[in-house]
Write a protein that holds these residues in place. Structure first.
Motif, PDB file in Angstrom:
ATOM      1  N   ILE A 219       0.763  -1.177   0.135  1.00 30.47           N
ATOM      2  CA  ILE A 219      -0.094   0.043  -0.016  1.00 30.47           C
ATOM      3  C   ILE A 219       0.813   1.169   0.044  1.00 30.47           C
ATOM      4  O   ILE A 219       1.784   1.499   0.910  1.00 30.47           O
ATOM      5  N   ASP A 220       0.685   2.083  -1.072  1.00 25.37           N
ATOM      6  CA  ASP A 220       1.967   3.195  -1.166  1.00 25.37           C
ATOM      7  C   ASP A 220       1.941   4.136  -0.314  1.00 25.37           C
ATOM      8  O   ASP A 220       2.681   4.591   0.433  1.00 25.37           O
ATOM      9  N   SER A 221       0.505   4.413   0.459  1.00 19.54           N
ATOM     10  CA  SER A 221       0.479   5.504   1.479  1.00 19.54           C
ATOM     11  C   SER A 221       0.922   5.107   2.860  1.00 19.54           C
ATOM     12  O   SER A 221       0.956   5.900   3.646  1.00 19.54           O
ATOM     13  N   ILE A 315      -8.229   3.603   7.038  1.00 18.06           N
ATOM     14  CA  ILE A 315      -8.921   2.595   6.295  1.00 18.06           C
ATOM     15  C   ILE A 315      -9.451   3.504   4.888  1.00 18.06           C
ATOM     16  O   ILE A 315      -9.839   2.882   3.867  1.00 18.06           O
ATOM     17  N   ASP A 316      -9.605   4.752   4.705  1.00 14.30           N
ATOM     18  CA  ASP A 316      -9.853   5.316   3.465  1.00 14.30           C
ATOM     19  C   ASP A 316      -8.774   5.199   2.518  1.00 14.30           C
ATOM     20  O   ASP A 316      -8.948   4.879   1.237  1.00 14.30           O
ATOM     21  N   GLU A 321      -6.660   2.524  -2.454  1.00 14.89           N
ATOM     22  CA  GLU A 321      -5.867   1.821  -3.050  1.00 14.89           C
ATOM     23  C   GLU A 321      -6.277   0.358  -3.404  1.00 14.89           C
ATOM     24  O   GLU A 321      -6.028   0.144  -4.696  1.00 14.89           O
ATOM     25  N   LEU A 322      -6.999  -0.138  -2.549  1.00 15.68           N
ATOM     26  CA  LEU A 322      -7.305  -1.224  -3.070  1.00 15.68           C
ATOM     27  C   LEU A 322      -8.596  -1.314  -4.026  1.00 15.68           C
ATOM     28  O   LEU A 322      -8.644  -2.428  -4.950  1.00 15.68           O
ATOM     29  N   THR A 356     -16.958   3.929   3.399  1.00 20.67           N
ATOM     30  CA  THR A 356     -15.692   3.772   2.752  1.00 20.67           C
ATOM     31  C   THR A 356     -15.680   3.273   1.504  1.00 20.67           C
ATOM     32  O   THR A 356     -15.461   3.752   0.145  1.00 20.67           O
ATOM     33  N   VAL A 357     -16.042   1.911   1.414  1.00 22.59           N
ATOM     34  CA  VAL A 357     -16.412   1.131   0.121  1.00 22.59           C
ATOM     35  C   VAL A 357     -17.152   1.646  -0.644  1.00 22.59           C
ATOM     36  O   VAL A 357     -16.943   1.593  -1.859  1.00 22.59           O
TER      37      VAL A 357
END
Ligand code: TNX
Length: 531
Positions: A219-221, A315-316, A321-322, A356-357
């Motif tokens: 996960i880049d962030s 989670i955001d 990214e997911l 968020t999803v």
């Protein structure tokens, strides 16, 4: 005259089928499998099959031409090329692929008007001149090809049994889950599993990408999740993680086989790997040690007023990214065994995760514990209860189903591929009891929660999870999955009327040589008449 049980079950589906080689309950366990007529050999069983006279049908020959339709789309051509490749390997024939729609040789065609075939159905006909595969969609054509592969005698050419098969799946969601968090498996292993599953018409691969013991996706962030949180697994192994490029390659590989990848980030429990990677995610601001044991339920993302903001930002960014990596509709957000999260915090957290999803345009899937909180509109629940699950818990799931939440059924005492077969099984757990091959197969998903008031129409499908606390190698993974995961494939696809253990175990036995040829280290269950 007593009709042998094998035929009795199949006759429900087939009219002119030949039952000469069928046999009843008296087939001894362990006795070699008699060869079944081709249409009765199929796994999963088709919705409808009408066999012509035995010995009739299309003879595969070295000069057989595979035709990819006239207005040959790229996808038809691809399906034809893939079929040719596979049949060449088993027959040694050259099998040219050409465009064209003559019913001569093997013909693949998409018929967009064949509404009755649905999104995944197909028709296969075989006669002296040709085998014709027709579907409305590329997925349907892919499944027609999988059926044809099973109809071609394993060794060399031979005759494709004459007749017609018209086939559609019983359930839209036919899944397997691989836990790469407890023990890490490289993307190549997941691809191999996709190949093994797709030939039995399984269409979802759920990947459990994070847990207490490891975080497996870059996960880049939040780069330490994978770099630090991914460097452990159960025991002393080195762990590992998938780069985004590797993950994308899995998604593409699976899509080419009509398998959709459903990624899961398990939250708010099962998060020790994340908590160990970032001190700021912890209520006390201190990162715990990484964890390599097999306990569950001890970790939780932090929901204090002070920490909520960073938890929600986490989670955001992770789900964002997911979502970006996921062409399919589903993001799985876990939600199970959050024993270290208070009930109110759990509900609030899951509200936010589902929001968020939705913000990223996806549909949330969660383990069925969410039914005790607030499943949002559209959220899919994955049920993993057992015969021992309380009526109250089942009732909550049933209420959610009745208010429109589709269910994926993964009853642990039927479909958990990490349960031991019996007391002699090396790897595996036993908390849901032993799950022998018969038990994994012999139940009805449509009626499973019927007693609690869940109608079959609420059942989106079935999924067999493979948790890997005790499974560290490809050999163990395949030993636990095979042959039980074929039962999952059968339950997900075959019509209810085909359900019959005696007939099924004979069809299963016929898959033994195929699995052997693929190098699958499957468990030779003693009550299946392997040849
Ligand atoms: C329960 S099923 C779990 C997993 C374990 C599994 C072992 C579920 C949603 N949670 O965390 O790995 O049992 O069988």
């Amino acid at each position: 005259m007593r009709v042998p049980r094998t035929c009795a079950a199949l006759l429900v589906l087939m009219t002119a089928v030949s039952c000469t080689a069928a046999h009843g309950d008296d087939a001894k366990p362990g006795a070699p499998a008699p060869v079944l007529p081709a249409f009765q050999r199929l796994l999963p069983a088709p919705e409808r099959a009408r066999a012509a006279a035995p010995g009739t049908g299309y003879r595969l020959e070295p000069g057989t031409v595979i035709r990819a339709g006239s207005a040959s789309s790229g996808e038809t051509r691809e399906a034809a090329e893939r079929l040719a490749e596979q049949l060449r390997a088993s027959s040694g024939y050259s099998l040219m692929v050409v465009d064209g729609d003559q019913a001569n040789g093997i013909l693949l065609r998409i018929d967009e008007d064949a509404a009755e075939l649905g999104d995944e159905g197909y028709e296969l006909t075989s006669n002296a001149a040709a085998v014709t595969l027709t579907a409305r969609t590329p997925a349907g054509l892919f499944y027609a090809v999988q059926t044809l592969r099973q109809l071609v005698p394993a060794a060399g050419g031979g005759i494709v049994q004459g007749g017609t098969i018209t086939d559609r799946p019983r359930f839209a969601y036919r899944g397997a889950m691989l836990d790469v968090a407890r023990h890490f498996f490289p993307v190549g292993q997941a691809k191999r599993y996709v190949d093994q599953l797709a030939q039995y018409k399984v269409n979802k691969l759920h990947v459990h990408l994070s847990d207490d013991q490891g975080w497996r996706l870059a996960i880049d962030s939040w780069p330490r999740l994978a770099e630090y949180g991914g460097a452990t697994e159960v025991g002393t192994g080195p762990g590992g993680y998938w780069s985004k490029e590797e993950y994308r390659s899995l998604v593409t590989y699976a899509a080419e086989r009509h398998v959709e990848v459903v990624p899961e980030i398990d939250m708010p429990g099962h998060t020790n790997a994340a908590l160990a990677s970032y001190a700021e995610l912890n209520c006390d601001g201190k990162a715990p040690k990484r964890y390599t044991g097999i306990r569950v339920g001890f970790s939780s993302l932090c929901m204090t007023e002070q920490k909520k903001e960073v938890t929600y930002r986490f989670i955001d960014e992770v789900l964002g990214e997911l979502a970006e990596l996921t062409p399919g509709p589903y993001l799985h957000i876990g939600g199970d065994e959050a024993h270290s999260t208070g009930a109110a915090d759990y509900a609030a957290f899951m509200d936010q995760a589902q929001k968020t999803v939705a913000k990223y345009g996806k549909t949330a899937v969660a383990w069925h514990q969410l039914a005790a909180a607030r499943p949002a509109d559209g959220t899919v629940l994955q049920y993993w209860g057992t015969a021992a699950t309380s009526a109250a818990e089942k009732g909550r799931v049933a209420d959610a189903a009745k208010s429109g939440h589709p269910l994926i059924l993964s009853p642990a005492d039927r479909l958990y591929l990490d349960m031991k077969y019996d007391l002699t099984t090396g790897p595996g757990l036993t908390w849901a009891g032993y799950v022998p091959v018969k038990k994994a197969y012999d139940w009805d998903p449509g009626g499973y929660l019927g007693g609690a008031g869940v109608p079959e129409s609420a059942v989106l499908g079935v999924e067999a999870p493979l948790w890997t606390e005790t499974i560290a190698t490809r050999a163990d993974l395949e030993f636990m999955a095979f042959p039980r995961v074929l039962g999952l494939a059968e339950l997900g696809w075959a019509p209810k009327g085909a359900h019959d253990w005696t007939a099924y175990r004979q069809r299963l036995a016929e898959q033994g040589p195929r699995l052997d040829a693929q190098g699958v280290t499957f468990y030779r269950a003693p009550d299946v008449p392997w040849s």
